[in-house]
Design an enzyme around this catalytic site. Structure first.
Site, mmCIF file in Angstrom:
data_model
loop_
_atom_site.group_PDB
_atom_site.id
_atom_site.type_symbol
_atom_site.label_atom_id
_atom_site.label_comp_id
_atom_site.label_asym_id
_atom_site.label_seq_id
_atom_site.Cartn_x
_atom_site.Cartn_y
_atom_site.Cartn_z
ATOM 1 N N LYS A 16 86.515 -91.521 10.265
ATOM 2 C CA LYS A 16 87.050 -90.156 10.198
ATOM 3 C C LYS A 16 86.453 -89.386 9.015
ATOM 4 O O LYS A 16 86.037 -88.231 9.138
ATOM 5 C CB LYS A 16 88.579 -90.205 10.114
ATOM 6 N N CYS A 61 90.064 -80.082 5.285
ATOM 7 C CA CYS A 61 89.445 -81.317 5.784
ATOM 8 C C CYS A 61 88.029 -81.457 5.249
ATOM 9 O O CYS A 61 87.743 -82.318 4.424
ATOM 10 C CB CYS A 61 89.407 -81.295 7.303
HETATM 11 N N1 SAJ Z 1 81.535 -73.967 8.571
HETATM 12 C C1 SAJ Z 1 80.297 -73.496 8.183
HETATM 13 N N2 SAJ Z 1 79.227 -73.786 8.974
HETATM 14 C C2 SAJ Z 1 79.334 -74.531 10.098
HETATM 15 C C3 SAJ Z 1 80.579 -75.023 10.480
HETATM 16 C C4 SAJ Z 1 81.674 -74.734 9.696
HETATM 17 O O1 SAJ Z 1 80.167 -72.822 7.166
HETATM 18 O O2 SAJ Z 1 78.312 -74.762 10.739
HETATM 19 C C5 SAJ Z 1 82.727 -73.712 7.741
HETATM 20 C C6 SAJ Z 1 83.826 -72.943 8.467
HETATM 21 O O3 SAJ Z 1 83.613 -71.559 8.388
HETATM 22 C C7 SAJ Z 1 85.050 -73.397 7.718
HETATM 23 C C8 SAJ Z 1 84.720 -74.847 7.367
HETATM 24 O O4 SAJ Z 1 83.314 -74.967 7.463
HETATM 25 O O5 SAJ Z 1 85.216 -72.672 6.525
HETATM 26 C C9 SAJ Z 1 85.353 -75.909 8.248
HETATM 27 O O6 SAJ Z 1 85.437 -75.496 9.587
HETATM 28 P P1 SAJ Z 1 85.245 -76.395 10.869
HETATM 29 O O7 SAJ Z 1 85.576 -75.541 12.019
HETATM 30 O O8 SAJ Z 1 83.903 -76.997 10.884
HETATM 31 O O9 SAJ Z 1 86.223 -77.600 10.670
HETATM 32 P P2 SAJ Z 1 87.805 -77.780 10.431
HETATM 33 O O10 SAJ Z 1 88.009 -78.027 8.974
HETATM 34 O O11 SAJ Z 1 88.607 -76.711 11.039
HETATM 35 O O12 SAJ Z 1 88.060 -79.116 11.274
HETATM 36 C C10 SAJ Z 1 87.362 -80.300 10.970
HETATM 37 C C11 SAJ Z 1 86.829 -80.920 12.269
HETATM 38 N N3 SAJ Z 1 85.882 -81.970 11.964
HETATM 39 C C12 SAJ Z 1 84.651 -82.007 12.528
HETATM 40 O O13 SAJ Z 1 84.247 -81.142 13.269
HETATM 41 C C13 SAJ Z 1 83.800 -83.194 12.204
HETATM 42 C C14 SAJ Z 1 87.974 -81.457 13.094
HETATM 43 O O14 SAJ Z 1 87.497 -82.160 14.233
HETATM 44 C C15 SAJ Z 1 88.843 -82.405 12.247
HETATM 45 O O15 SAJ Z 1 89.940 -82.882 12.982
HETATM 46 C C16 SAJ Z 1 89.353 -81.610 11.074
HETATM 47 O O16 SAJ Z 1 88.224 -81.180 10.300
HETATM 48 C C17 SAJ Z 1 90.264 -82.491 10.252
HETATM 49 O O17 SAJ Z 1 91.484 -82.271 10.299
HETATM 50 O O18 SAJ Z 1 89.780 -83.424 9.598
#
Ligand code: SAJ
Length: 434
Positions: free
Chosen positions: A208, A262
């Protein structure tokens, strides 16, 4: 319904993961009791009101309560299964704070009976089940793996699409014994349609954390590329789109930083666990944490290039990502801090954050945009993407626009008279349109 289904489940922690998980089980015909130490949240849920925003949660909560399968309180109850879904944040020094996990585990010990299953959903540093939970659970005097079964079944759902992903995503389940893992798999099969892969608890913990760290490192790489593109005549968004046509390349997207509880948190678990082996992980965290400052400096440079010293800036989006209402660990609030450190006046607006939660926040877009010199878009909410720039009222002048998420249509905004810039776009440094 599964014939071996437990009679009842007690979910500890009714936040973004605990509450949706609880209602999913309840709506699948399992009796669920949810407990949370937050009395206000418990009262709201009991009255079918939400303390968090998530697509589909309202209807599902109503269904669960109306059918009589879901009850809530501030205390645990006796149950066949306990699901722990409490926060596992980091301390100011980036070390893991596992006190919520320890306390939640301790709170169920008096209720545990022979044959019970305890499942940890929260994301934790590898070895937390072994080193934090098991010592508490031993106090029950039940023999681990014989009378008491324990597993880690980390949630993998993405806020905004929690229900879709709860049902369809594969899950990794790690038990302290194979039987613990099997029992957990059987339970989740109540509603999970994805595959459930079994392993040991420590492997599941590492998997995870690895998943979120993979994303953090990849985003840091994208942010580094964005900075490089700004020094040459390249629009990084276009370049990444082209690179990702390669079948084995999947570069993530740059932005004003990484938020949420996360991805911005979990990589530190690995840094703490093995500092001498986590150079890239640590550097990525620091790179992503530096993006709000980079964004603010770019904003200031744009203003100066256009002859504006100081100036008023409207930040669009306070939530940490698109279409959610959560501003915990949001890059937007960090961007605001950095803008203020540069002596810029800041207003902000977020259509998803209804109550005023930030001192710069205005109740409407119109109010936030009045007489600003620069609009900085930090969250790519659908409402912002769909804005018609022709009808965006900013008062007497047309401000500059800095889009940090490649969310807005440049042509439309330029046609409407706005001078438009993007993070990571070296093709348009702003000099040409002074
Ligand atoms: N972000 C970027 N660039 C990207 C992707 C995201 O700058 O290419 C930023 C987003 O704007 C945001 C942050 O990263 O600020 C996180 O966003 P996210 O949508 O990537 O992830 P979370 O935090 O909402 O959810 C993640 C997910 N993990 C993965 O995709 C590996 C989710 O599946 C997990 O369940 C969750 O973390 C968790 O609870 O751990």
């Amino acid at each position: 319904m599964n014939t071996n289904q437990p009679k009842n489940i007690c979910v500890i922690g009714l936040g973004y993961i605990g509450l949706p998980t609880a209602v999913m089980f309840a709506n699948s015909g399992v009796r669920v009791h949810g407990m949370d130490v937050n009395e206000k949240a418990v009262n709201m849920i009991a009255n079918k009101q939400l303390h968090i925003e998530e697509n589909g949660l309202q209807e599902r909560l109503e269904e669960a309560i109306d059918k009589g399968y879901f009850t809530v309180s501030t205390q645990p109850v006796e149950a066949d299964v306990y699901i722990v879904a409490v926060p596992s944040p980091i301390n100011p020094d980036n070390t893991a704070n596992l006190e919520y996990i320890r306390k939640a585990t301790a709170s169920i010990v008096p209720y545990l009976k022979k044959g019970a299953l305890v499942i940890l959903e929260s994301t934790v540093p590898p070895k937390t089940v072994e080193n934090v939970m098991l010592p508490e659970l031993r106090k029950s005097n039940l023999e681990l793996g014989v009378d008491l079964f324990v597993s880690h079944s980390p949630e993998r759902v993405i806020p905004g699409k929690i229900f879709e992903e709860l049902i369809n995503n594969d899950r990794i389940v790690g038990g302290i014994t194979p039987e613990s893992a099997e029992m957990t798999k059987e339970l989740y099969q109540t509603f999970v349609q994805g595959e459930i892969h079994l392993t040991d608890a420590t492997t599941a913990e590492l998997v995870k954390v690895m998943e979120n760290t993979y994303r953090d490192v990849n985003i840091a790489f994208a942010n580094e590329l964005a900075k490089i593109a700004e020094t040459i005549d390249v629009d990084i968004w276009e370049a990444i789109r082209f690179a990702n046509f390669h079948p084995r390349v999947n570069i993530h997207t740059p932005g004003p930083g990484v938020g949420g509880h996360c991805i911005a948190v979990d990589p530190w678990f690995l840094v703490e666990l093995s500092p001498e082996n986590s150079d890239i992980i640590k550097k990525s965290r620091l790179t992503n944490n530096g993006m709000p400052k980079f964004t603010a400096q770019k904003a200031q440079a744009l203003l100066e290039q256009h002859g504006i010293q100081g100036g008023n800036v409207a930040v669009l989006g306070l939530a940490f990502k698109a279409d959610v209402d959560d501003l915990r660990e949001s890059p937007s609030t960090e961007v605001i801090k950095e803008l203020q450190n540069l002596n810029l006046q800041v207003t902000s607006f977020d259509p998803h954050i209804k109550e005023l939660q930030h001192p710069t926040q205005r109740a409407s877009l119109g109010e936030a945009l009045q007489d600003v010199d620069l609009i900085v878009l930090t969250t790519d909410h659908t409402e912002f993407k769909n804005l018609n720039p022709e009808t965006v009222n900013t008062g007497d002048t047309k401000p500059l626009v800095l889009d940090t998420k490649n969310a807005l249509n440049r042509d439309k905004w330029e046609q409407a008279g706005f001078r438009f810039f993007k993070l990571g776009d070296g093709k348009n440094k702003g000099l040409s349109s002074i």
